[in-house]
Write a protein that holds these residues in place. Structure first.
Motif, PDB file in Angstrom:
ATOM      1  N   UNK B 117       0.869  -1.178   0.000  1.00 42.63           N
ATOM      2  CA  UNK B 117       0.000   0.000   0.000  1.00 42.63           C
ATOM      3  C   UNK B 117       0.909   1.233   0.000  1.00 42.63           C
ATOM      4  N   UNK B 118       0.907   1.940  -1.132  1.00 43.53           N
ATOM      5  CA  UNK B 118       1.739   3.155  -1.251  1.00 43.53           C
ATOM      6  C   UNK B 118       0.853   4.284  -1.784  1.00 43.53           C
ATOM      7  N   UNK B 119      -0.333   4.367  -1.177  1.00 43.44           N
ATOM      8  CA  UNK B 119      -1.345   5.283  -1.716  1.00 43.44           C
ATOM      9  C   UNK B 119      -1.174   6.729  -1.254  1.00 43.44           C
ATOM     10  N   UNK B 120      -0.147   7.004  -0.447  1.00 45.16           N
ATOM     11  CA  UNK B 120       0.144   8.392  -0.077  1.00 45.16           C
ATOM     12  C   UNK B 120      -0.988   9.045   0.702  1.00 45.16           C
ATOM     13  N   UNK B 121      -1.074  10.369   0.635  1.00 48.23           N
ATOM     14  CA  UNK B 121      -2.088  11.058   1.442  1.00 48.23           C
ATOM     15  C   UNK B 121      -3.336  11.424   0.638  1.00 48.23           C
ATOM     16  N   UNK B 122      -4.432  11.573   1.357  1.00 50.97           N
ATOM     17  CA  UNK B 122      -5.574  12.311   0.813  1.00 50.97           C
ATOM     18  C   UNK B 122      -5.383  13.748   1.289  1.00 50.97           C
ATOM     19  N   UNK B 123      -5.504  14.697   0.403  1.00 52.57           N
ATOM     20  CA  UNK B 123      -5.323  16.099   0.784  1.00 52.57           C
ATOM     21  C   UNK B 123      -6.615  16.537   1.465  1.00 52.57           C
ATOM     22  N   UNK B 124      -6.561  16.681   2.774  1.00 50.23           N
ATOM     23  CA  UNK B 124      -7.777  16.825   3.570  1.00 50.23           C
ATOM     24  C   UNK B 124      -8.176  18.308   3.727  1.00 50.23           C
ATOM     25  N   UNK B 125      -8.474  18.954   2.605  1.00 53.07           N
ATOM     26  CA  UNK B 125      -8.848  20.373   2.649  1.00 53.07           C
ATOM     27  C   UNK B 125     -10.108  20.588   3.489  1.00 53.07           C
ATOM     28  N   UNK B 126     -11.003  19.573   3.487  1.00 55.87           N
ATOM     29  CA  UNK B 126     -12.292  19.745   4.182  1.00 55.87           C
ATOM     30  C   UNK B 126     -12.132  19.928   5.687  1.00 55.87           C
ATOM     31  N   UNK B 127     -10.971  19.515   6.225  1.00 52.13           N
ATOM     32  CA  UNK B 127     -10.795  19.622   7.680  1.00 52.13           C
ATOM     33  C   UNK B 127     -10.730  21.077   8.150  1.00 52.13           C
ATOM     34  N   UNK B 128     -10.505  22.013   7.216  1.00 53.75           N
ATOM     35  CA  UNK B 128     -10.454  23.435   7.589  1.00 53.75           C
ATOM     36  C   UNK B 128     -11.451  24.193   6.722  1.00 53.75           C
ATOM     37  N   UNK B 129     -12.324  24.934   7.372  1.00 51.12           N
ATOM     38  CA  UNK B 129     -13.365  25.670   6.630  1.00 51.12           C
ATOM     39  C   UNK B 129     -12.729  26.659   5.627  1.00 51.12           C
ATOM     40  N   UNK B 130     -13.182  26.567   4.397  1.00 48.98           N
ATOM     41  CA  UNK B 130     -12.744  27.538   3.383  1.00 48.98           C
ATOM     42  C   UNK B 130     -11.365  27.275   2.794  1.00 48.98           C
ATOM     43  N   UNK B 131     -10.729  26.170   3.201  1.00 52.35           N
ATOM     44  CA  UNK B 131      -9.358  25.903   2.726  1.00 52.35           C
ATOM     45  C   UNK B 131      -9.368  25.214   1.359  1.00 52.35           C
TER      46      UNK B 131
END
Ligand SMILES: Cc1cc2nc3c(=O)[nH]c(=O)nc-3n(C[C@H](O)[C@H](O)[C@H](O)COP(=O)(O)OP(=O)(O)OC[C@H]3O[C@@H](n4cnc5c(N)ncnc54)[C@H](O)[C@@H]3O)c2cc1C
Lengths: 48, 484
Positions: B117-131
């Motif tokens: 498993x080398x799937x790297x990160x999910x870019x979690x923009x949703x964790x910050x409002x408006x990001x």
């Protein structure tokens, strides 16, 4: 409240002298540093 | 014939695929699944973000490389893991969903003997409002994001040329971000670019991050020998910010990104905001959301993946206070305890804890960097895991070398301005990445190896790495000569 950097930062960090800044982009000195840094990286890579 | 299935074709997955394929020959199969048809040398995205490079210069299509090498490639995303097979299929398999335009959405099951498993990160923009690029800030995490950011930078510069003052806010967009080094590079490349374009006097440039101090970089900072002292990276980093006229806000968790302002909470509990016109803020990372099921179809995701979505491997995940953390907590083989034929490498594995001391605001908000997993250690763990799997497939009785971050060093070259003769970069070497206070009681690191310096030489090295790693990733002749 607008953030005010000057309140948080109570002192002035050290600044490079003109000489330090000049050698950072002096091609001859930097060519030497290029060799040194590459050597240091390879030495570290070989350690693993 | 054995089949090694690799999920993800970033630095981790692609490196593992090249090494495993080279060592296994044609009697065994290497299969790669990745939703993106392109390989991206992510470290150069920051140069795309300031218009110094085009996305085509930092990416290339993967399929021709895999066709040349005899590696099977599926342009698809993995969705579920079935490490025990199911009632109809006795072999372990992974379900994938095609992302190729011609067959988009098609579901397929791929059986495996070994899985990485080398799937790297999910870019979690949703964790910050408006990001994020879909809302009010920019990113350089992908080549596409970086190209959009570069276009926005051009527009901002045009406004400055007309006399408008602009505030740039660059850094981390969440209290639990990692990858401060990437944002640091973007910050100084923007500062350099504004000077080059003759508008520096119209810019206020501010750094914001969740680091306890400047120079932490998610690895608790580092000490180096310099000028007769053993000095913390904080001093050098603050000096660079002061020299280049960049203000900074540290110990900050951004929680709301508006069109014109960014709100954040600091470790002392203060809630503030800062007006900003141009914002490049990195998101927090999470796992890509793979699910897992046992033979009976029961959901076993929680036993394979941490709540963050990263995969548990052979680390020590018991919760313990900072002063009880040990180098031995860190994984060696990146092998999952429950299924020894499954490995997780690169950003996809769950770190046992952070490297920087965890700190929380009075309201309980975690504000500290999560551990960085940069390119070099990612490449090394990929190579070592590929070797370990190949040895098992070929029945070789060779001891596995392991690739613990507590016994491995890293070199990081952080660009601070692009120009063949006027550019600079910070060259940093740390050994080991995770401080080891048992072996090096004073600073946690070996000071004979740990090093830092800024200069043009670093820029030349960064440029060479760009071409060298693209050459290597294309598996051109003698690619194995280029170290990870
Ligand atoms: C802007 C930026 C600059 C950086 N600069 C540096 C630097 O200068 N030096 C350095 O050492 N490191 C740097 N890094 C860190 C470096 O990029 C990472 O260490 C490295 O990319 C991690 O590799 P990875 O393979 O784990 O993840 P990634 O490179 O992100 O690869 C993950 C792969 O998995 C694929 N994938 C995603 N979901 C799925 C799925 N469901 N199924 C199958 N595949 C999937 C993705 O498409 C991708 O191919 C930087 C990072 C960023 C964001």
């Amino acid at each position: 409240m607008e953030y005010d950097q000057s309140i948080k930062q109570g002192y002035r960090p050290p600044l490079p002298t003109g000489f330090t800044k000049a050698i950072r982009t002096n091609p001859i000195w930097q060519f030497f540093r290029f060799l040194v840094i590459n050597f240091k990286i390879l030495r570290m890579v070989r350690k693993h | 014939m054995a089949r090694l299935l690799i999920l993800g074709a970033g630095i981790a997955g692609h490196t593992a695929a090249l090494h495993a394929n080279r060592l296994l020959g044609r009697e065994h199969e290497v299969v790669v699944v990745s939703p993106n048809s392109l390989w991206n040398w992510i470290p150069s995205n920051i140069w795309v973000g300031v218009g110094e490079m085009k996305p085509e210069q930092v990416t290339f299509p993967l399929k021709p490389v895999y066709d040349k090498l005899g590696i099977q490639f599926h342009q698809a995303k993995a969705t579920t893991l079935h490490p025990e097979g199911d009632s109809e299929r006795p072999r372990p398999y992974v379900t994938i969903e095609s992302t190729e335009p011609a067959s988009i959405g098609r579901i397929e099951n791929i059986a495996y003997d070994y899985l990485i498993n080398a799937t790297g990160p999910r870019l979690n923009f949703e964790a910050t409002k408006g990001l994020g690029p879909a809302h009010n800030s920019f990113s350089v995490c992908t080549a596409t994001h970086a190209a959009e950011t570069s276009a926005a930078l051009d527009e901002t510069v045009e406004r400055m040329k007309k006399g408008e003052k602009q505030t740039f806010l660059i850094g981390t967009g969440h209290g639990s971000c990692t990858c401060q080094g990437a944002a640091f590079e973007y910050l100084f490349n923007v500062e350099f670019e504004l000077r080059r374009r003759g508008v520096r006097d119209k810019a206020r440039i501010v750094w914001i991050s969740n680091e306890p101090e400047l120079g932490d970089f998610g690895m608790g900072g580092m000490f180096i020998r310099r000028g007769g002292y053993i000095t913390h990276s904080r001093i050098f980093t603050e000096s660079l910010y002061a020299e280049r006229g960049v203000e900074w806000i540290t110990r900050a968790a951004v929680n709301d990104v508006d069109r014109d302002a960014v709100a954040f909470e600091t470790l002392d509990g203060e809630r503030s905001s800062i007006q900003a016109d141009f914002k490049m803020l990195l998101p927090s990372f999470s796992g890509v959301g793979l699910k897992s099921f046992d033979r009976s179809g029961a959901d076993i995701t929680a036993s394979l993946f941490a709540p963050s979505g990263f995969m548990y491997v052979d680390g020590d995940y018991t919760s313990k206070p900072f002063d009880q953390w040990r180098p031995s907590d860190w994984p060696e083989m990146y092998q999952t305890p429950r299924y020894p034929n499954i490995y997780a490498i690169g950003i996809a594995f769950a770190p046992p804890h952070s490297i920087t001391r965890p700190t929380f605001s009075p309201s309980g908000t975690p504000i500290y960097p999560t551990p960085p997993r940069t390119g070099m250690p990612t490449g090394v763990m990929a190579r070592e895991v590929a070797h370990a799997i190949v040895n098992q497939i070929l029945g070789r009785d060779r001891p596995a070398k392991g690739a613990s971050l507590a016994r491995m060093g890293a070199a990081c070259i952080a660009s601070t301005g692009v120009s063949a003769l006027k550019g600079t970069a910070v060259s940093m070497i740390v050994y080991p990445i995770v401080p080891d206070y048992e072996t090096y009681p004073e600073t946690g690191r070996d000071l004979n190896y740990t090093f830092g310096e800024i200069g043009l030489a670093g820029h030349w090295i960064k440029h060479l790495l760009h071409f060298g790693f693209l050459y290597k990733a294309k598996a051109k002749p003698f690619w194995t000569m280029i170290p990870e």
